[in-house]
Design a protein around this motif. Structure first.
Motif, PDB file in Angstrom:
ATOM      1  N   GLU A 115       0.812  -1.212   0.000  1.00 46.66           N
ATOM      2  CA  GLU A 115       0.000   0.000   0.000  1.00 46.66           C
ATOM      3  C   GLU A 115       0.847   1.264   0.000  1.00 46.66           C
ATOM      4  O   GLU A 115       0.440   2.292  -0.550  1.00 46.66           O
ATOM      5  CB  GLU A 115      -0.922  -0.022   1.223  1.00 46.66           C
ATOM      6  N   VAL A 116       2.028   1.211   0.605  1.00 44.99           N
ATOM      7  CA  VAL A 116       2.905   2.391   0.632  1.00 44.99           C
ATOM      8  C   VAL A 116       3.962   2.340  -0.470  1.00 44.99           C
ATOM      9  O   VAL A 116       4.890   3.145  -0.483  1.00 44.99           O
ATOM     10  CB  VAL A 116       3.588   2.552   2.011  1.00 44.99           C
ATOM     11  N   GLU A 133      11.849   5.934   1.314  1.00 46.48           N
ATOM     12  CA  GLU A 133      11.425   4.541   1.472  1.00 46.48           C
ATOM     13  C   GLU A 133      11.344   4.158   2.947  1.00 46.48           C
ATOM     14  O   GLU A 133      10.442   3.432   3.369  1.00 46.48           O
ATOM     15  CB  GLU A 133      12.394   3.613   0.736  1.00 46.48           C
ATOM     16  N   ARG A 136       8.237   5.457   4.302  1.00 50.58           N
ATOM     17  CA  ARG A 136       7.128   4.622   3.832  1.00 50.58           C
ATOM     18  C   ARG A 136       7.021   3.368   4.696  1.00 50.58           C
ATOM     19  O   ARG A 136       5.918   2.924   5.041  1.00 50.58           O
ATOM     20  CB  ARG A 136       7.346   4.231   2.369  1.00 50.58           C
ATOM     21  N   LEU A 139       5.364   4.331   7.888  1.00 47.87           N
ATOM     22  CA  LEU A 139       3.919   4.463   7.700  1.00 47.87           C
ATOM     23  C   LEU A 139       3.251   3.091   7.650  1.00 47.87           C
ATOM     24  O   LEU A 139       2.185   2.887   8.234  1.00 47.87           O
ATOM     25  CB  LEU A 139       3.617   5.234   6.414  1.00 47.87           C
ATOM     26  N   ALA A 140       3.890   2.146   6.947  1.00 48.77           N
ATOM     27  CA  ALA A 140       3.333   0.790   6.876  1.00 48.77           C
ATOM     28  C   ALA A 140       3.255   0.169   8.263  1.00 48.77           C
ATOM     29  O   ALA A 140       2.263  -0.474   8.621  1.00 48.77           O
ATOM     30  CB  ALA A 140       4.187  -0.070   5.950  1.00 48.77           C
ATOM     31  N   MET A 167       5.493  12.170  -0.568  1.00 50.26           N
ATOM     32  CA  MET A 167       5.002  11.643   0.704  1.00 50.26           C
ATOM     33  C   MET A 167       3.717  12.341   1.140  1.00 50.26           C
ATOM     34  O   MET A 167       2.845  11.726   1.765  1.00 50.26           O
ATOM     35  CB  MET A 167       6.072  11.779   1.777  1.00 50.26           C
ATOM     36  N   LEU A 170       1.004  10.564  -0.683  1.00 45.83           N
ATOM     37  CA  LEU A 170       0.803   9.220  -0.137  1.00 45.83           C
ATOM     38  C   LEU A 170       0.042   9.281   1.184  1.00 45.83           C
ATOM     39  O   LEU A 170      -0.923   8.520   1.391  1.00 45.83           O
ATOM     40  CB  LEU A 170       2.151   8.534   0.069  1.00 45.83           C
ATOM     41  N   LEU A 171       0.452  10.169   2.083  1.00 46.61           N
ATOM     42  CA  LEU A 171      -0.203  10.239   3.386  1.00 46.61           C
ATOM     43  C   LEU A 171      -1.668  10.623   3.249  1.00 46.61           C
ATOM     44  O   LEU A 171      -2.544  10.046   3.913  1.00 46.61           O
ATOM     45  CB  LEU A 171       0.519  11.240   4.290  1.00 46.61           C
ATOM     46  N   LEU A 174      -3.587   7.610   1.962  1.00 54.03           N
ATOM     47  CA  LEU A 174      -3.759   6.597   3.003  1.00 54.03           C
ATOM     48  C   LEU A 174      -4.822   7.026   4.005  1.00 54.03           C
ATOM     49  O   LEU A 174      -5.630   6.210   4.461  1.00 54.03           O
ATOM     50  CB  LEU A 174      -2.424   6.341   3.708  1.00 54.03           C
TER      51      LEU A 174
END
Length: 247
Positions: A115-116, A133, A136, A139-140, A167, A170-171, A174
């Motif tokens: 997902e990340v 990375e 990420r 976050l995972a 990022m 992405l955040l 999510l």
């Protein structure tokens, strides 16, 4: 009423009279705050204003700090820091699964990494990851626990500008997918406006500004000028147009 609107009617976090002091200096002074369930909130303030202290108080990790007041928060809380805090002696997937057990734990960890954007990096060492990375991965590790509340303490502060932009997107994605309550501590006014639906300014131990960011109506430049003014920035460029409200 839409489900998300209903969710926002109940608080995930409720603070009343929260006070925190260090060596006789009051950092948080009788602070009151409600964070509705499912809301993305950003917290701004000068260095030393108490932003991280407030976040640690909500997370329950400010042991040894003199304090008082009442706090109600969810049971499932995850924290993301400025550095990823991945254990260097564990590969990426075991880092994500740290402290997690159950028959489906590995499957959930792999899904969180995918997902990340880290599918295929499960067996990499943290030292083999770029800064973006690694965050990420952090976050995972937070999301695999399905938190009701995600606390983020300047998670992108150490990243370069282009990686930060990625990022941000992405955040926000999510959050839209999982809908935890989010409290993001940042020094970056533009980051706060782009990511959050509500921006708070902490000053003298209390919330000095509580600003709703309406993405369909508001102007980034107007929000930026108001927040910079609250932070004491009054230069001529303060109201200059910024990037779009969507990351």
């Amino acid at each position: 009423m839409a489900p998300h609107t209903q969710q926002l009617t109940r608080p995930a976090v409720r603070l009343r009279g929260l006070t925190r002091s260090f060596e006789g200096r009051t950092v948080l002074d009788g602070l009151d705050l409600d964070l509705p369930a499912g809301q993305f909130t950003a917290l701004l303030g000068h260095s030393g204003s108490g932003k991280s202290t407030l976040l640690r108080a909500i997370a329950g990790i400010d042991h040894g700090v003199a304090g008082s007041g009442t706090l109600t928060a969810p049971e499932r809380v995850s924290v993301v820091f400025q550095d990823s805090r991945l254990l260097p002696w564990r590969r990426v997937l075991p880092n994500v699964l740290l402290g997690l057990d159950g028959k489906d734990a590995e499957e959930r960890g792999r899904a969180a990494l995918a997902e990340v954007g880290l599918a295929g990096r499960e067996r990499a060492w943290p030292s083999e990851l770029s800064g973006g990375e690694a965050q990420r991965g952090a976050l995972a590790r937070s999301l695999v626990r399905e938190p009701e509340l995600l606390l983020a303490d300047e998670p992108f502060g150490a990243l370069d500008a282009l990686t930060r932009i990625k990022m941000h997107g992405l955040l926000r994605q999510l959050w839209e997918r999982h809908r935890p309550s989010v409290l993001l501590v940042t020094h970056d006014v533009d980051e706060a406006i782009v990511l959050a639906d509500r921006v708070l300014v902490l000053s003298r131990g209390r919330i000095a500004v509580d600003l709703a960011v309406e993405r369909e109506r508001g102007s980034h430049g107007e929000y930026r000028a108001e927040l910079l003014h609250a932070l004491g920035v009054t230069d001529a460029g303060a109201a200059a147009p910024g990037p779009p409200l969507r990351p």
